[in-house]
Design a protein around this motif. Structure first.
Motif, PDB file in Angstrom:
ATOM      1  N   CYS A   1       0.814  -1.218   0.000  1.00 33.62           N
ATOM      2  CA  CYS A   1       0.000   0.000   0.000  1.00 33.62           C
ATOM      3  C   CYS A   1       0.848   1.269   0.000  1.00 33.62           C
ATOM      4  O   CYS A   1       0.435   2.277   0.533  1.00 33.62           O
ATOM      5  CB  CYS A   1      -1.034  -0.022   1.109  1.00 33.62           C
ATOM      6  N   GLN A   2       2.012   1.221  -0.610  1.00 35.96           N
ATOM      7  CA  GLN A   2       2.816   2.444  -0.638  1.00 35.96           C
ATOM      8  C   GLN A   2       2.283   3.482  -1.614  1.00 35.96           C
ATOM      9  O   GLN A   2       2.374   4.668  -1.366  1.00 35.96           O
ATOM     10  CB  GLN A   2       4.271   2.117  -0.926  1.00 35.96           C
ATOM     11  N   VAL A   3       1.722   3.034  -2.711  1.00 32.93           N
ATOM     12  CA  VAL A   3       1.101   3.975  -3.631  1.00 32.93           C
ATOM     13  C   VAL A   3      -0.347   4.123  -3.181  1.00 32.93           C
ATOM     14  O   VAL A   3      -1.015   3.145  -2.896  1.00 32.93           O
ATOM     15  CB  VAL A   3       1.139   3.408  -5.075  1.00 32.93           C
ATOM     16  N   LYS A   4      -0.822   5.383  -3.097  1.00 28.04           N
ATOM     17  CA  LYS A   4      -2.157   5.546  -2.537  1.00 28.04           C
ATOM     18  C   LYS A   4      -3.217   5.269  -3.576  1.00 28.04           C
ATOM     19  O   LYS A   4      -3.789   6.164  -4.181  1.00 28.04           O
ATOM     20  CB  LYS A   4      -2.290   6.932  -1.929  1.00 28.04           C
ATOM     21  N   GLU A   5      -3.443   4.014  -3.788  1.00 25.51           N
ATOM     22  CA  GLU A   5      -4.497   3.613  -4.703  1.00 25.51           C
ATOM     23  C   GLU A   5      -5.824   3.678  -3.946  1.00 25.51           C
ATOM     24  O   GLU A   5      -5.825   3.710  -2.716  1.00 25.51           O
ATOM     25  CB  GLU A   5      -4.227   2.189  -5.186  1.00 25.51           C
ATOM     26  N   PRO A   6      -6.947   3.648  -4.678  1.00 25.59           N
ATOM     27  CA  PRO A   6      -8.237   3.662  -3.976  1.00 25.59           C
ATOM     28  C   PRO A   6      -8.335   2.493  -2.994  1.00 25.59           C
ATOM     29  O   PRO A   6      -7.717   1.437  -3.197  1.00 25.59           O
ATOM     30  CB  PRO A   6      -9.250   3.510  -5.116  1.00 25.59           C
ATOM     31  N   VAL A   7      -9.132   2.701  -1.947  1.00 26.92           N
ATOM     32  CA  VAL A   7      -9.267   1.687  -0.894  1.00 26.92           C
ATOM     33  C   VAL A   7      -9.617   0.307  -1.458  1.00 26.92           C
ATOM     34  O   VAL A   7      -8.981  -0.693  -1.089  1.00 26.92           O
ATOM     35  CB  VAL A   7     -10.296   2.163   0.172  1.00 26.92           C
ATOM     36  N   PRO A   8     -10.601   0.201  -2.390  1.00 25.31           N
ATOM     37  CA  PRO A   8     -10.941  -1.147  -2.890  1.00 25.31           C
ATOM     38  C   PRO A   8      -9.764  -1.820  -3.604  1.00 25.31           C
ATOM     39  O   PRO A   8      -9.609  -3.044  -3.512  1.00 25.31           O
ATOM     40  CB  PRO A   8     -12.091  -0.890  -3.872  1.00 25.31           C
TER      41      PRO A   8
END
Ligand code: SF4
Length: 309
Positions: A58-65
Motif C-alpha cells: 500500500c505504498q502507492v495511494k491507490e483507492p481503498v478497494p
C-alpha cells in the motif's frame, strides 16, 4: 508445551468475536496528519517518518478497494476461507471532511470479505459526529479505534512533539469506550527522558482506563527524523534496550497491566533501510516466543502486580 495462557493474546480476542479466521489488511487511505500540517502542530512527532507504516502493497495511494483487492489476494491464495479487517493505519485516519472519511470507511466496509474496520488515530482527533457514526456502524460490524497514546507523561509528550496531552488521551479513550466501541492504545516503551519506573507507571495508569487492547512498541530510531538528529547529537540521552532487556521490561510492564486488557503486540519492525537502532533482526513471532519462554522462567503473568487503585 504449557497450555496456560500467561497473557491475553489478540488472536484469542478475535476468536472470541468471530467464528472464522480474520486477518488485518493495512490501508493507506491518503489522509494527512494534523501534527504535520500546522493544525495541531508542525514538524510531526520527533520519531515519525511515515514511510515506516506501510507494507509494500500500500505504498502507492491507490483507492481503498484496490488496496483491499491486493491485500486480500496476498492472503486468500493460501487461506481461501479467511475474512478481513480493514486497518486504516497510516497517518491520522479520522482527520478530514466527515463525508470524505465516511466514504473511505464505507468502501472498506462494503468490500466482500471485510468484517470490520480498525482506525488508527490521535487522541485529539475524534469529533463527536464521527463517534456517533462509529457507534452506529459498530452495531453491525466490528469497529475498533486505536489511539496513539505513546506516553502517559505530558513532559514526554511535549518533548516528542506529540501535540496532545495525556488528558486528551484519557478523554478520547473514555468517550470511545462509553459508546461500546472497541478501544485500543499504542504505547512506545523507552522514550527519551523516561526512567524504567516511569515506563512501568504507564501500565498502572492505563490499567485504570476502559481500554480493550494495547500494542507496545520499543523505541526505534528512524532515519530522516528529528529524533535521529537528537540521538546523533546526544546519544547519552537515549536508553536503547537489547532484545533480552526489552523482554524483561515488557514483562515487568504487563505484570502491572489490568488482567482484562488484550495485548496485541510487543514490538514493531521498521524497514531495515530506515532503521538506525536498535537493530534486533528479530521477527514478531520470534519475539513473542521469547516473551512466552521468559514468562515461564519468571513464573509470572499479566496482571500479577495489578491493583485497581
Ligand atoms: S506519529 Fe502520527 S501523529 Fe505523529 S507525526 Fe506521525 S502521523 Fe502524525
Amino acid at each position: 508445551m504449557e497450555q496456560r495462557k500467561r497473557y491475553n493474546e489478540f488472536s484469542d480476542f478475535l476468536k472470541g468475536i468471530f467464528p472464522f479466521k480474520v486477518q488485518k489488511i493495512s490501508i493507506d487511505a491518503g489522509f494527512t496528519c494534523p501534527n504535520r500540517d500546522g493544525t495541531k502542530g508542525s514538524g510531526g512527532c520527533t520519531y515519525c517518518n511515515n514511510q515506516t507504516f506501510s507494507p509494500l502493497y500500500c505504498q502507492v495511494k491507490e483507492p481503498v478497494p484496490i488496496q483491499l483487492t491486493e491485500g486480500i489476494s496476498f492472503f486468500s491464495r493460501k487461506y481461501p476461507e479467511m475474512r478481513y479487517l480493514a486497518y486504516f493505519q497510516a497517518y491520522t485516519n479520522t482527520y478530514g471532511e466527515l463525508q470524505e472519511l465516511k466514504k473511505k470507511y464505507e468502501e472498506a466496509l462494503s468490500f466482500p470479505g471485510v468484517e470490520g474496520i480498525i482506525i488508527g488515530t490521535r487522541p485529539d482527533c475524534m469529533p463527536d459526529e464521527l463517534l456517533d457514526y462509529f457507534e452506529a456502524i459498530s452495531r453491525e460490524k466490528f469497529v475498533m479505534i486505536e489511539y496513539g497514546v505513546e506516553s502517559t507523561l505530558d513532559g514526554t509528550l511535549q518533548r516528542i512533539n506529540r501535540g496532545h496531552s495525556m488528558a486528551d488521551s484519557e478523554a478520547a479513550i473514555s468517550r470511545t469506550a462509553d459508546r461500546g466501541i472497541y478501544t485500543g492504545v499504542h504505547m512506545i516503551l523507552g522514550l527519551p527522558g523516561e526512567s524504567r519506573e516511569e515506563i512501568l507507571q504507564h501500565a498502572e495508569k492505563l490499567s485504570l482506563l476502559p481500554i480493550h487492547t494495547i500494542k507496545l512498541h520499543q523505541l526505534q530510531l528512524i532515519r530522516h527524523t528529528r529524533m535521529a538528529r537528537e540521538y546523533a547529537d546526544n546519544p547519552e540521552q537515549f536508553r536503547l534496550y537489547s532484545v533480552d532487556e526489552y523482554v524483561d521490561l515488557a514483562i515487568d510492564f504487563i505484570e502491572r497491566l489490568n488482567p482484562s486488557m488484550v495485548i496485541e503486540r510487543f514490538i514493531s519492525q521498521s524497514p531495515k533501510e530506515l532503521l538506525i537502532a536498535p537493530d534486533w533482526g528479530i521477527k514478531n513471532y520470534e519475539f513473542t516466543a521469547k516473551i512466552k519462554k521468559r514468562l515461564i522462567e519468571r513464573d509470572t503473568y499479566q496482571g500479577r502486580l495489578f491493583t485497581d487503585h
